[in-house]
Structure formats: C-alpha cells, structure tokens
Enzyme design. Sequence first.
Site, PDB file in Angstrom:
ATOM      1  N   LYS A  22       0.840  -1.210   0.000  1.00  0.00           N
ATOM      2  CA  LYS A  22       0.000   0.000   0.000  1.00  0.00           C
ATOM      3  C   LYS A  22       0.867   1.250   0.000  1.00  0.00           C
ATOM      4  O   LYS A  22       0.658   2.157  -0.804  1.00  0.00           O
ATOM      5  CB  LYS A  22      -0.891   0.013   1.251  1.00  0.00           C
ATOM      6  CG  LYS A  22      -1.557   1.341   1.528  1.00  0.00           C
ATOM      7  CD  LYS A  22      -2.426   1.306   2.766  1.00  0.00           C
ATOM      8  CE  LYS A  22      -1.752   1.688   4.045  1.00  0.00           C
ATOM      9  NZ  LYS A  22      -1.417   3.120   4.211  1.00  0.00           N
ATOM     10  N   ASN A  23       1.860   1.280   0.899  1.00  0.00           N
ATOM     11  CA  ASN A  23       2.639   2.509   1.065  1.00  0.00           C
ATOM     12  C   ASN A  23       3.598   2.766  -0.090  1.00  0.00           C
ATOM     13  O   ASN A  23       4.120   3.874  -0.217  1.00  0.00           O
ATOM     14  CB  ASN A  23       3.406   2.482   2.392  1.00  0.00           C
ATOM     15  CG  ASN A  23       2.466   2.681   3.569  1.00  0.00           C
ATOM     16  OD1 ASN A  23       1.284   2.954   3.389  1.00  0.00           O
ATOM     17  ND2 ASN A  23       2.992   2.531   4.771  1.00  0.00           N
ATOM     18  N   CYS A 116      -5.025  13.113  13.030  1.00  0.00           N
ATOM     19  CA  CYS A 116      -5.302  11.724  12.732  1.00  0.00           C
ATOM     20  C   CYS A 116      -5.212  11.003  14.064  1.00  0.00           C
ATOM     21  O   CYS A 116      -4.497  11.464  14.960  1.00  0.00           O
ATOM     22  CB  CYS A 116      -4.264  11.290  11.714  1.00  0.00           C
ATOM     23  SG  CYS A 116      -3.733   9.622  11.740  1.00  0.00           S
ATOM     24  N   ARG A 121       0.401  14.656  12.940  1.00  0.00           N
ATOM     25  CA  ARG A 121       0.847  14.463  11.556  1.00  0.00           C
ATOM     26  C   ARG A 121       0.983  15.779  10.789  1.00  0.00           C
ATOM     27  O   ARG A 121       0.254  16.036   9.823  1.00  0.00           O
ATOM     28  CB  ARG A 121      -0.070  13.467  10.836  1.00  0.00           C
ATOM     29  CG  ARG A 121      -0.132  12.156  11.580  1.00  0.00           C
ATOM     30  CD  ARG A 121      -0.749  11.037  10.821  1.00  0.00           C
ATOM     31  NE  ARG A 121       0.229  10.285  10.046  1.00  0.00           N
ATOM     32  CZ  ARG A 121      -0.039   9.143   9.442  1.00  0.00           C
ATOM     33  NH1 ARG A 121      -1.246   8.649   9.487  1.00  0.00           N
ATOM     34  NH2 ARG A 121       0.892   8.507   8.763  1.00  0.00           N
ATOM     35  N   ASP A 304       4.733   0.678  12.069  1.00  0.00           N
ATOM     36  CA  ASP A 304       3.539   0.027  11.532  1.00  0.00           C
ATOM     37  C   ASP A 304       3.378  -1.423  12.010  1.00  0.00           C
ATOM     38  O   ASP A 304       2.381  -2.076  11.687  1.00  0.00           O
ATOM     39  CB  ASP A 304       3.563   0.056   9.994  1.00  0.00           C
ATOM     40  CG  ASP A 304       3.190   1.434   9.444  1.00  0.00           C
ATOM     41  OD1 ASP A 304       2.765   2.301  10.229  1.00  0.00           O
ATOM     42  OD2 ASP A 304       3.313   1.641   8.215  1.00  0.00           O
ATOM     43  N   ARG A 396      -8.604  -0.406   4.783  1.00  0.00           N
ATOM     44  CA  ARG A 396      -7.740   0.603   4.162  1.00  0.00           C
ATOM     45  C   ARG A 396      -6.388   0.003   3.779  1.00  0.00           C
ATOM     46  O   ARG A 396      -5.734   0.489   2.869  1.00  0.00           O
ATOM     47  CB  ARG A 396      -7.462   1.745   5.154  1.00  0.00           C
ATOM     48  CG  ARG A 396      -8.528   2.790   5.267  1.00  0.00           C
ATOM     49  CD  ARG A 396      -8.008   3.952   6.087  1.00  0.00           C
ATOM     50  NE  ARG A 396      -6.653   4.237   5.689  1.00  0.00           N
ATOM     51  CZ  ARG A 396      -5.633   4.455   6.524  1.00  0.00           C
ATOM     52  NH1 ARG A 396      -5.831   4.467   7.815  1.00  0.00           N
ATOM     53  NH2 ARG A 396      -4.433   4.701   6.084  1.00  0.00           N
TER      54      ARG A 396
HETATM   55  C1  UD1 Z   1       4.339   6.862   6.352  1.00  0.00           C
HETATM   56  C2  UD1 Z   1       3.467   5.646   6.187  1.00  0.00           C
HETATM   57  C3  UD1 Z   1       2.972   5.169   7.547  1.00  0.00           C
HETATM   58  C4  UD1 Z   1       4.146   4.932   8.495  1.00  0.00           C
HETATM   59  C5  UD1 Z   1       5.037   6.178   8.557  1.00  0.00           C
HETATM   60  C6  UD1 Z   1       6.320   5.950   9.362  1.00  0.00           C
HETATM   61  C7  UD1 Z   1       2.421   5.985   4.023  1.00  0.00           C
HETATM   62  C8  UD1 Z   1       1.176   6.258   3.271  1.00  0.00           C
HETATM   63  N1  UD1 Z   1       2.314   5.982   5.356  1.00  0.00           N
HETATM   64  O1  UD1 Z   1       3.528   7.890   6.897  1.00  0.00           O
HETATM   65  O2  UD1 Z   1       2.268   3.941   7.357  1.00  0.00           O
HETATM   66  O3  UD1 Z   1       3.662   4.669   9.791  1.00  0.00           O
HETATM   67  O4  UD1 Z   1       5.445   6.552   7.213  1.00  0.00           O
HETATM   68  O5  UD1 Z   1       7.025   4.855   8.871  1.00  0.00           O
HETATM   69  O6  UD1 Z   1       3.462   5.733   3.461  1.00  0.00           O
HETATM   70  N2  UD1 Z   1       6.497  14.620  10.651  1.00  0.00           N
HETATM   71  C9  UD1 Z   1       6.656  15.962  10.937  1.00  0.00           C
HETATM   72  N3  UD1 Z   1       6.544  16.860   9.908  1.00  0.00           N
HETATM   73  C10 UD1 Z   1       6.296  16.470   8.617  1.00  0.00           C
HETATM   74  C11 UD1 Z   1       6.142  15.090   8.343  1.00  0.00           C
HETATM   75  C12 UD1 Z   1       6.247  14.184   9.381  1.00  0.00           C
HETATM   76  O7  UD1 Z   1       6.876  16.338  12.070  1.00  0.00           O
HETATM   77  O8  UD1 Z   1       6.206  17.342   7.732  1.00  0.00           O
HETATM   78  C13 UD1 Z   1       6.585  13.629  11.747  1.00  0.00           C
HETATM   79  C14 UD1 Z   1       5.257  12.894  11.986  1.00  0.00           C
HETATM   80  O9  UD1 Z   1       4.395  13.633  12.799  1.00  0.00           O
HETATM   81  C15 UD1 Z   1       5.709  11.606  12.623  1.00  0.00           C
HETATM   82  C16 UD1 Z   1       7.060  11.354  11.953  1.00  0.00           C
HETATM   83  O10 UD1 Z   1       7.475  12.599  11.393  1.00  0.00           O
HETATM   84  O11 UD1 Z   1       5.870  11.777  13.994  1.00  0.00           O
HETATM   85  C17 UD1 Z   1       7.020  10.289  10.885  1.00  0.00           C
HETATM   86  O12 UD1 Z   1       6.104  10.662   9.893  1.00  0.00           O
HETATM   87  P1  UD1 Z   1       6.305  10.274   8.362  1.00  0.00           P
HETATM   88  O13 UD1 Z   1       7.542   9.441   8.202  1.00  0.00           O
HETATM   89  O14 UD1 Z   1       6.179  11.503   7.550  1.00  0.00           O
HETATM   90  O15 UD1 Z   1       5.049   9.356   8.117  1.00  0.00           O
HETATM   91  P2  UD1 Z   1       4.044   9.383   6.894  1.00  0.00           P
HETATM   92  O16 UD1 Z   1       4.790   9.653   5.643  1.00  0.00           O
HETATM   93  O17 UD1 Z   1       2.889  10.233   7.240  1.00  0.00           O
END
Ligand code: UD1
Length: 415
Positions: A22-23, A116, A121, A304, A396
Amino acid sequence: MSEIVITKSPPLCGNIICSGSKNAALPILAATILTKGKNIIQNVPRLTDTENMLEILTALGGVCNININTVEVDFTDCREYSASYELMNTFRGSFFLAAPILSRMGRARISMPGGCPIGNRPIDLHLKGFAAMGAEIENGHGYVDLYCEKLKGAKIYLDFPSVGATENLIMAAVMAEGETIIENAAAEPEITDLANFLIKQGAKIHGAGSDTIKIFGVKCLEPVTYSVISDRIEAGTFMSAFAITGGHGKIENVNPVHLKPVTAKLREMGAYVDEHRNYINIDASKKLSSANIKTLPFPGFPTDMQAQFSALLCETEGSGIIVETVFENRFLHIGELNRMGANIRIDGRSSYIEGNKHLSGANVCAMDLRGGASLVLAGLCADGETRITGANHIKRGYENLCGKLRSIGANIFLE
Ligand code: UD1
C-alpha cells in the site's frame, strides 16, 4: 458498517501470499501525474486507500483502468490542480499529490491533512522543502496552495527522516531545474520503490534507500510498466498471526530484506524463521518469550508493526516494553486489548505489557489501521468470540485479510 467476527483459532498452518505494498503503491500512483502518457502499474493492492487515490487521479484528468491488481493510468491530460476536499480528506496519502501536481501544473491546491488518531501528523517538512525549491505557499480555508512556474533544485535537510516528505521532495525534484540533495532522508523500502519507478521512467536519482538522495532534474519522463514491491507490513502481520497462534507456515511474495527488523525480533523471541529469495518459512510452535521493542525509522523496527507486537507480547512468556518513538499517540489499540484481558500500562511513549495472559473474546473497536490488525491477532487466540467494529480502518490497508487468514485455518469472517 461491517464487523469482523473471529473465534479462537487453531495454530495457523499453510501458505499465505502477500499483496503489493500500500505505502509503495500510493506515491507511485501519485507520480503517474508527472508523465504525459500511459503508465501500467502492476501488483497494486485493491484497498480503500488505493481506490480513493484512483478516484482522485480520475478527478484530476487521469484515465484509470483497473484489471484486478494491474492499473493503467493515462495522464496525457492533467486538467485540474485540485480535487475536492471530500476526496482528498479520505486518506493522508493524498498529500503525496502536492509535488506531482505542482511540478506538472505550476500550481497545486491540496486539502490540509487533518489530525489523525495516531498523532498530529504535520506537513511542515514537506512545505519547507517545497519552499527551498522556490514554491510559494499559502494556507487558508483548510487548503495549502502552492505556486511555482518552475521548481528549482535545492539542498534540503530534513529535521526528521519523514517518509512522506522524502517521497514528495523526490517527486518535486525529478523534473526541477538542476540538482536537489535531500539529507537525513528516510530510507524505507517504499522510497526505493518510488525511486526505481521514476528511474525506469528516465529520472536521475542516486542514493534512494540511504540518508542522502541526489536528484538531477530531467526534462521529461517516459511512461513505463512497473510492478510494486510486496507489502512488508502485511507480511509482518502474517508472521505475527502464525506466532500468536503457535502455528507454522510459508509466507510468499515477500522480500526478506525488508522484514529484517521483524524477523530479528521474532527469532529473539524463539521463533524459527527461514529466509529465501521471495518467501519465508516461520515456525512458532514452541512457546515464545517476550522482548523489548523500540520503533524507529527503517531499518529500525517499523512503527507500523508496533500494534501487532503489542498483541503478540500479551501471549508470550514474561513481560515486555514497547517504546514508540515515531508517532506521539499510537497506543489507541491498548485500551481495546485490555478489554480482552490484556494487562498493558502506558506511560508516555512506552507500553508495559504483561505476558502469559489468556485473552478472552470481546466486542472491540478498531480505531486505526494497524491497531485494528492487532485486535484481529488478539481475536485469533482469545477464548470465545471477538467482534471488531471499525473494520473500514482495516480494509484501508489489508487486501482480503479475512479470506487470506481463513485459508490458513483462522475462524474469521467479515459480516
Ligand atoms: C508513512 C506511512 C505510515 C508509516 C510512517 C512511518 C504511508 C502512506 N504511510 O507515513 O504507514 O507509519 O510513514 O514509517 O506511506 N512529521 C513531521 N513533519 C512532517 C512530516 C512528518 O513532524 O512534515 C513527523 C510525523 O508527525 C511523525 C514522523 O514525522 O511523527 C514520521 O512521519 P512520516 O515518516 O512523515 O510518516 P508518513 O509519511 O505520514
């Protein structure tokens, strides 16, 4: 609203096949916007999230044809720079659309991802990167508006190796003017998969899968046929299902390299795991012992898989501690596991899990995707019947979860 109903199952036994990731599929589908022409993406899991993504792509002007797990996306025309709030708000992955729409249209309007259940996030890292590449950014009325005639290469240091920000910035950079360097980049296999898709199309990307990624902008990308990697989190969930029921079997269509942190932890707990090129055998018929776990960006233990191991540690010998370092509030499943007889205490980012509990079936509610998977695992070994509401969260991210688990002996039905 559908419910998942599980009754205590025997030790699971047999072969189970993983779907596409999915990711990985979500950003790859979003990246098709960058190409004028028809890409064919294979091994796309049929999930609510991928279906929503295809609906958004169609609303933007893409012509999407779906044949089981193969999706053709033709973006000869991209007509819109925005999709409706209702569509975009269905899943967080929709923010992946920011870079490809901006790069293609010079403008993008994306719905701000809301809070979320698993945490706030934020998207600050994505936006800082876009700004460094010359984009103008406006926030208002629940949307982020991005403008840029031509994105320019930049040196970007991510404060945290965010998966989504790394993917968005790779997509922004592939057709930007000049060179982009992303430092402290995330190294998850899904990022390498997105990079491999773009490289096949003609992009110049070096270092994906490491903490420094260099991208040299090219003028255009060519449409290709590409197969998405298998889903390491689905595979890890199946490994946990064999482990929690004391079963044994073979998990096919997996890349064992992507599963190293999960495999290492299961071996530490006493399971036998045998890795092959594209399948693994697992035998957990011996009583497993507990372990301490800390979630980390790849190649650390995946956040995850945290919820699934929370369920597993309730059944193992001894007590264990799980520290969640990636998301600030990813323990929603703990209250539900406790309703099933678990004894788990949360203190800040740590959960203290007492093992050897004999879980009992109960009515519980899935509040997020992986938390939902942990309740399914708990239901497999709990006495009596477990009814899980909120099955939409589970759909999902798992393709035909009940059918696949039934094929290895689980008593599980979607009602
Ligand atoms: C992706 C995955 C999700 C997985 C996560 C971490 C998808 C669709 N989802 O989510 O399943 O759990 O990676 O492996 O691929 N953060 C910030 N600022 C930002 C972006 C992120 O502070 O602009 C923080 C988030 O709040 C979180 C951490 O960074 O605490 C990790 O988030 P991130 O790696 O971005 O996760 P996703 O890409 O949302």
